[in-house]
Design an enzyme around this catalytic site. Structure first.
Site, PDB file in Angstrom:
ATOM      1  N   ASP A 177       0.788  -1.087   0.031  1.00 27.12           N
ATOM      2  CA  ASP A 177       0.176   0.020   0.158  1.00 27.12           C
ATOM      3  C   ASP A 177       0.782   1.547  -0.036  1.00 27.12           C
ATOM      4  OD1 ASP A 177      -2.568   1.762  -0.243  1.00 27.12           O
ATOM      5  OD2 ASP A 177      -2.633   0.643   2.229  1.00 27.12           O
ATOM      6  N   HIS A 178       0.410   2.567  -0.134  1.00 28.61           N
ATOM      7  CA  HIS A 178       0.965   4.211  -0.205  1.00 28.61           C
ATOM      8  C   HIS A 178       1.747   3.546   1.300  1.00 28.61           C
ATOM      9  CE1 HIS A 178      -0.065   5.254  -4.233  1.00 28.61           C
ATOM     10  NE2 HIS A 178      -1.273   4.799  -4.139  1.00 28.61           N
ATOM     11  N   VAL A 179       2.847   4.433   1.069  1.00 26.34           N
ATOM     12  CA  VAL A 179       2.780   4.882   3.350  1.00 26.34           C
ATOM     13  C   VAL A 179       2.308   5.967   3.652  1.00 26.34           C
ATOM     14  CG1 VAL A 179       4.883   5.336   4.732  1.00 26.34           C
ATOM     15  CG2 VAL A 179       5.065   3.923   2.155  1.00 26.34           C
TER      16      VAL A 179
ATOM     17  N   ASP B  34       3.443   3.142  -4.360  1.00 23.59           N
ATOM     18  CA  ASP B  34       4.362   4.855  -4.275  1.00 23.59           C
ATOM     19  C   ASP B  34       4.861   4.383  -5.742  1.00 23.59           C
ATOM     20  OD1 ASP B  34       2.622   5.753  -2.156  1.00 23.59           O
ATOM     21  OD2 ASP B  34       4.260   5.013  -0.930  1.00 23.59           O
TER      22      ASP B  34
END
Length: 164
Positions: A39-41, A52
């Protein structure tokens, strides 16, 4: 005699993999139980996840593909004006498709079609409108298919409720 321009398989593969990963991370976004590295940070965290890295990869392949596409059009004999108009046309098409796709979540339940059916028909409309038809298809058939695509994409509009 000039050598014909050939496609670079590496560019096509990188483009396809990037698009696959874009769909993958977008569909997983917000899902529960996925590994953190996918997932996105979070914005306040100093780090980077797999998701990302996808947008920079997309920008890279677009930046690489545009000059190759323009060179290919030049090689086929297109003029500056033809290339410019083609860029405007493709840009408009992508923006319009984006508006429809981004707003699919706000589709009204009281609409003409069930939402999943409308999403499939809208996507099919985009193919009918902007498909690169083979030269063997008659101009009449091509025109009819494009008109059918335009008629569905714009009418009934997904954000207008059907009359009660």
């Amino acid at each position: 005699m000039t050598k014909p321009i050939t496609r670079l398989l590496s560019v096509d593969v990188f483009r396809a993999v990037t698009m696959l990963f874009m769909i993958f991370v977008n569909e997983l976004s917000g899902a529960k139980g996925i590994p953190g590295w996918i997932d996105h940070v979070e914005a306040e965290v100093d780090g980077m996840g797999f998701a990302d890295t996808i947008f920079p990869a997309f920008l890279f392949i677009v930046g690489l593909s545009i000059p190759l596409a323009i060179e290919h059009k030049w090689h086929k004999g297109a003029t500056f004006t033809q290339i410019f108009l083609h860029i405007l046309y493709r840009g408009f098409a992508l923006l319009l498709m984006g508006v429809y796709q981004v707003n699919m979540d706000s589709y009204d339940k009281n609409n003409w079609f069930p939402r999943p059916l409308w999403a499939i028909l809208a996507t099919l409309s985009f193919f009918l409108i902007w498909l690169n038809y083979k030269p063997s298809i008659s101009k009449t058939v091509k025109t009819v298919l494009i008109i059918v695509g335009i008629c569905h994409a714009g009418c009934p509009c997904p954000y207008i409720q059907r009359p009660s």
